[in-house]
Design a protein around this motif. Structure first.
Motif, PDB file in Angstrom:
ATOM      1  N   PHE A  56      26.266  50.169  42.924  1.00 24.52           N
ATOM      2  CA  PHE A  56      25.840  48.880  42.379  1.00 24.52           C
ATOM      3  C   PHE A  56      27.073  47.853  42.003  1.00 24.52           C
ATOM      4  O   PHE A  56      28.294  48.192  42.228  1.00 24.52           O
ATOM      5  N   VAL A  57      26.633  46.595  42.232  1.00 25.19           N
ATOM      6  CA  VAL A  57      27.489  45.404  42.355  1.00 25.19           C
ATOM      7  C   VAL A  57      27.384  44.492  41.260  1.00 25.19           C
ATOM      8  O   VAL A  57      26.125  43.937  40.972  1.00 25.19           O
ATOM      9  N   ASP A  58      28.253  44.141  40.210  1.00 20.84           N
ATOM     10  CA  ASP A  58      28.314  43.497  39.205  1.00 20.84           C
ATOM     11  C   ASP A  58      29.164  42.333  39.160  1.00 20.84           C
ATOM     12  O   ASP A  58      30.416  42.301  39.269  1.00 20.84           O
ATOM     13  N   LEU A  59      28.236  41.071  39.329  1.00 18.82           N
ATOM     14  CA  LEU A  59      28.861  40.066  39.719  1.00 18.82           C
ATOM     15  C   LEU A  59      29.691  39.205  38.379  1.00 18.82           C
ATOM     16  O   LEU A  59      30.595  38.253  38.729  1.00 18.82           O
ATOM     17  N   HIS A  60      29.258  39.759  37.379  1.00 18.56           N
ATOM     18  CA  HIS A  60      29.984  38.832  35.884  1.00 18.56           C
ATOM     19  C   HIS A  60      30.584  40.050  35.237  1.00 18.56           C
ATOM     20  O   HIS A  60      29.890  40.497  34.287  1.00 18.56           O
ATOM     21  N   THR A  61      31.903  40.352  35.317  1.00 19.76           N
ATOM     22  CA  THR A  61      32.710  41.107  34.259  1.00 19.76           C
ATOM     23  C   THR A  61      33.773  40.230  34.033  1.00 19.76           C
ATOM     24  O   THR A  61      34.258  39.276  34.541  1.00 19.76           O
ATOM     25  N   HIS A  62      34.582  41.108  32.707  1.00 17.69           N
ATOM     26  CA  HIS A  62      35.672  40.557  32.353  1.00 17.69           C
ATOM     27  C   HIS A  62      36.769  41.649  32.274  1.00 17.69           C
ATOM     28  O   HIS A  62      37.385  41.974  31.415  1.00 17.69           O
ATOM     29  N   TYR A  63      36.871  42.423  33.599  1.00 17.07           N
ATOM     30  CA  TYR A  63      37.610  43.634  33.588  1.00 17.07           C
ATOM     31  C   TYR A  63      39.126  43.188  33.977  1.00 17.07           C
ATOM     32  O   TYR A  63      40.114  44.016  34.136  1.00 17.07           O
ATOM     33  N   ASP A  64      39.418  41.840  34.015  1.00 13.29           N
ATOM     34  CA  ASP A  64      40.736  41.330  34.352  1.00 13.29           C
ATOM     35  C   ASP A  64      42.043  42.010  33.567  1.00 13.29           C
ATOM     36  O   ASP A  64      42.951  42.430  34.617  1.00 13.29           O
ATOM     37  N   ALA A  65      41.861  42.391  32.370  1.00 18.13           N
ATOM     38  CA  ALA A  65      42.866  43.051  31.525  1.00 18.13           C
ATOM     39  C   ALA A  65      42.808  44.406  31.771  1.00 18.13           C
ATOM     40  O   ALA A  65      43.673  45.178  31.810  1.00 18.13           O
ATOM     41  N   GLN A  66      41.596  44.923  31.422  1.00 17.72           N
ATOM     42  CA  GLN A  66      41.268  46.338  31.332  1.00 17.72           C
ATOM     43  C   GLN A  66      41.858  47.143  32.268  1.00 17.72           C
ATOM     44  O   GLN A  66      42.335  48.337  32.362  1.00 17.72           O
ATOM     45  N   LEU A  67      41.472  46.480  33.666  1.00 15.46           N
ATOM     46  CA  LEU A  67      41.969  47.274  34.983  1.00 15.46           C
ATOM     47  C   LEU A  67      43.630  47.809  34.761  1.00 15.46           C
ATOM     48  O   LEU A  67      43.854  48.817  35.603  1.00 15.46           O
ATOM     49  N   PHE A  68      44.211  47.072  34.065  1.00 11.49           N
ATOM     50  CA  PHE A  68      45.608  47.485  33.972  1.00 11.49           C
ATOM     51  C   PHE A  68      45.931  48.880  33.422  1.00 11.49           C
ATOM     52  O   PHE A  68      47.059  49.321  33.316  1.00 11.49           O
ATOM     53  N   TRP A  69      45.198  49.090  32.489  1.00 11.54           N
ATOM     54  CA  TRP A  69      45.273  50.242  31.574  1.00 11.54           C
ATOM     55  C   TRP A  69      44.064  51.262  31.709  1.00 11.54           C
ATOM     56  O   TRP A  69      44.124  52.382  31.500  1.00 11.54           O
ATOM     57  N   ASP A  70      42.935  50.743  32.550  1.00  9.99           N
ATOM     58  CA  ASP A  70      41.892  51.720  32.624  1.00  9.99           C
ATOM     59  C   ASP A  70      41.689  51.377  34.256  1.00  9.99           C
ATOM     60  O   ASP A  70      40.508  50.420  34.356  1.00  9.99           O
TER      61      ASP A  70
END
Length: 486
Positions: A56-70
């Protein structure tokens, strides 16, 4: 020899055509065979008749910060999402000079509902330019992730402290456009901006992008025209209260200047949010609130012989402000699901504005995929399984110009999700204290999803991350193609 062979699957390929029984073969991260596959493989998986769909493709997330620890972008990956787009609503962590890092951190915490302690503990700020920031994620994520560049960060880079509340002059706009070109050359997927009256920074002042003139917005949009595979996203006042003629003219001018479609949310989405009696309690902590879970404020107020707002305050104060609250479940009956399905058929409609990674104290937006498949398809039957899968795979992928993703077809990336259509759904939202510094967030488990693969590598099995990091940092022009507005 294949790297992976998935046998005995009901293949829903993302195009909307009827499912077909068969096998899928994968080599070097790509789908190489679909149908009756006789090749041997290093690894063979028996799907046992489960559905196999594109990730699945999600066009609107805010994982900009979280991807650094998750690096898994949980809980989206548990709900079958293999590709996420961040940098939405005008907010990004780059470009960022050293003296702007604290401002950006506090702004993100305020606007997007991320615990400030978690951001400060989880980000090392080892970047300055947008390209530096993307490079930090290369080879370190489980899902595919692409990012637009946020207007507020661009303003800070070009105007410094004048970005907050100041109108940009011609030279400052020119500098802003130059910084945007640098970000797009480095792989930014486009531009996002916010004019929303609800978006204030850590000091309570309007975020920088809210001070932009029409000329500034159109000039920035026009910069995208020179960069293949880029797109536009905007949050303006009308997204909250309903569009005016001026709003529509602005969105049109930006789209025409860029020659790109412009992504915005359904207008008037916050209407009725302050109807306190309709808010639903999803989680409580104080013993005296044990009877409140799952009930509306109106129901509880009637039982306690009180006013709805007073009852709400009593509950959250007793819980020391930790109460889990949810907006009313609008559109959860058959008639509303049918009306929603009619909107989905519009060629300009795209499902997937989850806001996952943000508003962590208010909601878990990642559930939209399993909600659609469990309730829209199975329970209310307003859309077929094949069409629902198309709406959350091929449709968003084509809208943002993703190349060779969003379908199960030979030669395309092997981003896949395996699930049981008879049980797929989501659980209730619950608080989990797993952010940096032990900060909390709301999450909801996925049910019925067996396996999630990115580039043919399993990244999630029965809800648990495998630890593999095959995800790609998506870059404009390389991983996306231009989608024209005309």
């Amino acid at each position: 020899m294949l790297d992976l062979l998935i046998r005995d699957a009901e293949i829903v390929d993302g195009t909307g055509v009827p499912a077909r029984h068969g096998d899928v073969g994968v080599s070097n991260g790509r789908i190489v065979a679909v149908g009756d596959v006789d090749d041997t493989a290093t690894k063979t998986v028996d799907a046992q008749g489960q559905t196999l769909a594109p990730g699945f493709v999600d066009l609107h997330t805010h994982y900009d910060a979280q991807l650094f620890w998750d690096p898994t972008a949980s809980p989206s990956v548990q709900h079958g999402v293999t590709t996420v787009f961040g940098g939405n609503c005008g907010f990004t962590l780059a470009p960022a000079a050293s003296d702007q890092q604290d401002y950006l951190t506090r702004m993100l915490a305020r606007v997007e509902g991320m615990p400030l302690d978690a951001l400060r503990a989880g980000l090392d700020w080892g970047w300055a330019s947008f390209g530096d920031w993307l490079d930090r994620l290369d080879g370190r994520i489980a899902v595919n992730a692409g990012f637009l560049v946020g207007h507020s960060a661009l303003r800070l880079a070009a105007m410094g402290s004048d970005a907050v509340g100041g109108e940009a002059g011609p030279e400052q706009i020119e500098k802003m456009v130059a910084v945007l070109h640098d970000a797009l050359n480095a792989g930014a997927l486009g531009l996002s901006t916010s004019q929303s009256p609800t978006h204030n920074d850590g000091s309570g002042q309007p975020v920088p992008s809210r001070s932009a003139s029409r000329d500034e917005l159109v000039a920035l949009a026009a910069a995208l025209h020179d960069h293949p595979g880029t797109t536009l996203e905007a949050i303006i006042a009308g997204c909250l209260s309903g569009f005016t003629d001026d709003d529509l003219a602005l969105l049109t001018d930006m789209s025409v200047a860029a020659d790109r479609p412009l992504n915005w949310k359904e207008a008037g989405m916050l209407r009725g949010l302050a109807q306190w009696d309709r808010l639903v309690i999803v989680e409580t902590f104080a013993p005296e609130n044990a009877d409140a879970t799952g009930r509306s404020i109106g129901e509880i107020a009637a039982a306690r012989d009180g006013e709805p707002f007073d009852t709400l305050l009593d509950i959250v104060i007793a819980d020391e402000l930790r109460t889990g609250l949810s907006p009313p479940l609008t559109g959860d009956n058959a008639a509303d699901w049918k009306a929603r399905a009619e909107v989905w058929q519009h060629p300009g409609a795209v499902i997937g504005g989850s806001d996952a990674g943000a508003h962590l104290d208010m909601m878990c937006g990642a559930i939209y995929t399993t909600s659609l498949l469990g309730r829209g398809v199975r329970e209310h039957q307003v859309v077929t399984l094949e069409e629902a899968v198309r709406l959350i795979t091929d449709v968003p992928a084509r809208f943002y110009g993703l190349t060779e993703r969003g379908r199960i077809t030979p030669g395309w990336h092997a981003d896949l999700v395996m699930f049981d259509p008879a049980t797929i759904d989501h659980g209730p939202e619950r608080t989990r204290y797993d952010l940096p510094s032990g900060a909390p967030r709301l999450v909801a488990d996925a049910h019925g999803i067996t396996s999630v693969l990115v580039g043919g590598v399993e990244v999630c099995r029965d809800g648990a991350a495998t630890g593999a990091l095959p995800g790609a940092v998506l870059r404009s022009g390389r991983d996306t193609a231009t989608v024209s507005a005309s």
